[in-house]
Design a protein around this motif. Structure first.
Motif, short mmCIF file in Angstrom:
data_model
loop_
_atom_site.label_atom_id
_atom_site.label_comp_id
_atom_site.label_asym_id
_atom_site.label_seq_id
_atom_site.Cartn_x
_atom_site.Cartn_y
_atom_site.Cartn_z
N LYS A 356 -24.80 -5.53 -9.34
CA LYS A 356 -23.82 -4.65 -8.70
C LYS A 356 -24.53 -3.49 -8.02
O LYS A 356 -25.36 -2.80 -8.60
N GLY A 357 -24.22 -3.29 -6.72
CA GLY A 357 -24.81 -2.20 -5.96
C GLY A 357 -26.23 -2.44 -5.51
O GLY A 357 -26.86 -1.55 -4.94
N LYS A 358 -26.76 -3.64 -5.71
CA LYS A 358 -28.15 -3.94 -5.34
C LYS A 358 -28.20 -4.94 -4.19
O LYS A 358 -27.21 -5.57 -3.84
N ASP A 359 -29.38 -5.09 -3.61
CA ASP A 359 -29.60 -6.06 -2.54
C ASP A 359 -30.12 -7.36 -3.13
O ASP A 359 -31.04 -7.35 -3.97
N VAL A 360 -29.53 -8.48 -2.69
CA VAL A 360 -29.95 -9.79 -3.20
C VAL A 360 -30.11 -10.77 -2.05
O VAL A 360 -29.69 -10.50 -0.92
N MET A 379 -19.65 -8.10 -4.90
CA MET A 379 -20.19 -7.41 -6.07
C MET A 379 -21.41 -6.55 -5.74
O MET A 379 -21.58 -5.47 -6.29
N VAL A 380 -22.26 -7.03 -4.82
CA VAL A 380 -23.55 -6.39 -4.59
C VAL A 380 -23.51 -5.48 -3.35
O VAL A 380 -22.49 -5.42 -2.65
N ASN A 381 -24.63 -4.82 -3.10
CA ASN A 381 -24.71 -3.95 -1.93
C ASN A 381 -24.85 -4.75 -0.64
O ASN A 381 -24.16 -4.48 0.35
N VAL A 426 -37.82 -8.73 -10.33
CA VAL A 426 -38.01 -9.13 -8.94
C VAL A 426 -37.82 -7.93 -8.02
O VAL A 426 -36.87 -7.15 -8.18
N VAL A 427 -38.72 -7.78 -7.06
CA VAL A 427 -38.62 -6.66 -6.12
C VAL A 427 -38.62 -7.12 -4.66
O VAL A 427 -38.23 -6.36 -3.77
N ALA A 428 -39.04 -8.37 -4.39
CA ALA A 428 -39.09 -8.81 -3.00
C ALA A 428 -39.22 -10.33 -2.92
O ALA A 428 -39.57 -11.00 -3.90
N LEU A 444 -35.71 -6.67 -2.34
CA LEU A 444 -34.43 -7.00 -2.99
C LEU A 444 -34.61 -7.03 -4.49
O LEU A 444 -35.72 -6.92 -5.01
N SER A 445 -33.50 -7.18 -5.20
CA SER A 445 -33.53 -7.17 -6.67
C SER A 445 -33.23 -8.53 -7.29
O SER A 445 -33.53 -8.75 -8.46
N GLY A 446 -32.61 -9.41 -6.52
CA GLY A 446 -32.25 -10.71 -7.09
C GLY A 446 -32.29 -11.81 -6.04
O GLY A 446 -32.06 -11.57 -4.85
N ILE A 447 -32.58 -13.03 -6.49
CA ILE A 447 -32.65 -14.18 -5.61
C ILE A 447 -31.83 -15.31 -6.24
O ILE A 447 -32.13 -15.76 -7.35
N PHE A 448 -30.82 -15.76 -5.51
CA PHE A 448 -29.97 -16.86 -5.98
C PHE A 448 -30.32 -18.11 -5.18
O PHE A 448 -30.19 -18.14 -3.96
#
Length: 521
Positions: A356-360, A379-381, A426-428, A444-448
């Motif tokens: 939530k609020g992060k870049d993915v 949900m995310v940024n 994860v940062v990138a 980014l903070s997450g990778i789906f």
């Protein structure tokens, strides 16, 4: 908090309880404690066999409670308010603690009972996770089978300090005696595999009863496998179905609107309906175990096939139907496997709330990828979609929605190269522009990862012929290259991986196996 309909349903479920169950709530102050107390008060009001007790037992938090039978903690703990998908986990735990039969087959039951060490499991969950309840419910049953085992459900949304302390970015995340045991896209079968790996002495032994020779053994319990088993049982045959996870990929599907005659359902509902239908017949089940290898015998031999299970059991069967489905395809790049559950995920519904609020990022521009991006955008940024091809493969209507969304960026014709992490998170994502060859990074903070499915056919090497992609090659009757072995559903070469097609193929495979038995007997 609990509606009248829910309370009436619980009242009906608890009418046949044979033992009193106390819900022991830790005393103390917490902003959510009154809400939890009201929740438990309403729940216990439906039956004289349910009792709410408040006392200081030194539990994790004032929003932690456990189940007590005859004055004894039975090892099942909940930290948080088990509503949403976890409400069923609580109700099942209460009923099973009171004497309702456990949903584990005899082989797995014996393995759990053999464990000599004291084990305390912590299961970090999200109330929006569809996969988490299966893990919670299985570990709760393990606690009921073995006094040395305890299990605690922990709502990650209410224990953010603990989530940050352990760098948890995906659910379910399971800890054993304070150390990470399993995380990311896990299920009960994988937990059992890890228990066997850690405690190999629980496998085998003289107490395993040998099944009689089976006419048909079905490997897999998704739509194809269940259809095959039911069709075989209706012929009066001896049938066993083996599955590490009942329902397979279907269980993770949120909405299903293309199963003909059923206008709308969910993967969880369909899985429950399939299991209920299967229970109408005399079918032997082996759940939460895998077939590790198949001995097919000498060429032209009419000897039964031998199926070796991860539990140590060996099943002899005249015919075999392979319906093992598929699993999420991995990128196969550095940093992917190392960061599963720490920023790398495969289920946006389960793990999206952690960002939530992060870049993915979403890797994959097919229907599943674009649907995941649209889901995550709420949900995310921000969501960046990475697609390998110059164009997107998703349906036009989905592409148009994604392109119009202010929080979604689509980058095409790129190859992902590396997942970059720092301090366990994860940062990138490193990627290559395929047109220019230029290497780039996206912070980014997450990778789906949503790049399709991979057939579950690794155990079939040398048994039947497969394509270079791992699909089992079949003819129009679902016959493989090996006489007496058939295949159906997503693991096979049948085109169009759809639920309704898998059900039809499973039925066809069973009829073909029946025809084979008649001709060969």
């Amino acid at each position: 908090m609990l509606s009248e309909d829910i309370l009436n349903a619980v009242k009906a479920y608890t009418q046949n309880m044979t033992n009193k169950v106390s819900l022991v709530l830790q005393t103390g102050e917490h902003q959510k404690r009154n809400e939890l107390k009201e929740f438990l008060t309403q729940l216990t009001s439906v039956s004289d066999n349910l009792i709410l007790v408040e006392r200081d037992d030194g539990l994790r938090s004032p929003i932690t409670f456990y189940l007590e039978i005859d004055g004894k903690n039975n090892g099942i703990h909940f930290s948080g308010i088990p509503s949403g998908h976890e409400f069923n986990s609580l109700i099942l735990a209460i009923l099973q603690s009171s004497g309702t039969e456990l949903k584990l087959d005899s082989t797995l039951t014996k393995m759990v009972q053999k464990i000599k060490e004291d084990l305390h499991f912590e299961v970090f969950i999200s109330l929006s996770c569809h996969n988490c309840p299966d893990v919670v419910q299985s570990l709760n049953q393990f606690a009921l089978l073995n006094e040395g085992i305890s299990s605690e459900m922990i709502d990650g949304g209410l224990f953010k300090n603990l989530i940050d302390e352990r760098n948890i970015q995906g659910v379910p995340s399971v800890y054993l005696n304070g150390e990470l045991f399993a995380n990311g896209k896990i299920d009960t079968g994988q937990l059992v595999d890890k228990l066997i790996e850690r405690f190999p002495y629980i496998v085998g032994g003289d107490d395993n009863e040998q099944l009689p020779l089976q006419d048909i053994t079905v490997i897999g319990a998704g739509p194809a496998g269940v259809a095959a088993a039911i069709y075989a049982a209706r012929k009066g045959l001896k049938v066993t179905i083996i599955a590490d996870r009942f329902g397979g990929q279907v269980k993770d599907t949120v909405g299903i609107e293309n199963l003909i005659s059923v206008s709308k359902t969910t993967g969880t509902q369909l899985t429950g309906n399939m299991q209920a239908h299967l229970n109408d017949y005399e079918i032997t089940t082996r759940e939460f175990v895998r077939v590790e290898k198949i001995d097919k015998g000498e060429p032209e031999s009419k000897a039964p096939k031998k199926l070796h299970l991860s539990s140590g059991e060996v099943i002899d069967s005249k015919t075999v139907i392979i319906a093992t489905g598929a699993k999420w395809r991995e990128l196969g790049i550095p940093g992917e496997k190392e960061n599963i559950g720490s920023g790398v995920a495969y289920c946006p519904h389960c793990d999206g709330p952690f960002f939530k609020g992060k870049d993915v990022a979403v890797v994959g521009g097919g229907n599943s990828g674009i649907e995941a991006a649209l889901d995550l955008a709420s949900m995310v940024n921000h969501v960046t979609v990475f697609e390998f091809l110059p164009g997107l493969k998703a349906d036009k209507i989905l592409v148009e929605k994604a392109q119009a969304h202010k929080k979604i960026t689509i980058i095409k014709n790129v190859a992902t190269k590396e997942v970059i992490a720092k301090d366990g998170k994860v940062v990138a994502l490193a990627y290559e522009d395929r047109a220019t060859g230029e290497m780039k990074q996206q912070s980014l903070s997450g990778i789906f990862i949503q790049i399709g499915l991979l057939p579950n056919s690794d155990f079939l090497q040398g048994v039947v012929e497969c394509t270079k992609y791992g699909e089992v090659i079949i003819d129009e009757k679902c016959q493989t290259s090996e006489p007496g072995i058939f295949a159906a559903g997503d693991v096979s070469t049948v085109p169009y991986k759809q639920i309704v097609i898998a059900m039809g193929e499973g039925s066809k495979a069973s009829l073909s196996a029946f025809d084979y038995l008649i001709r060969e007997s």
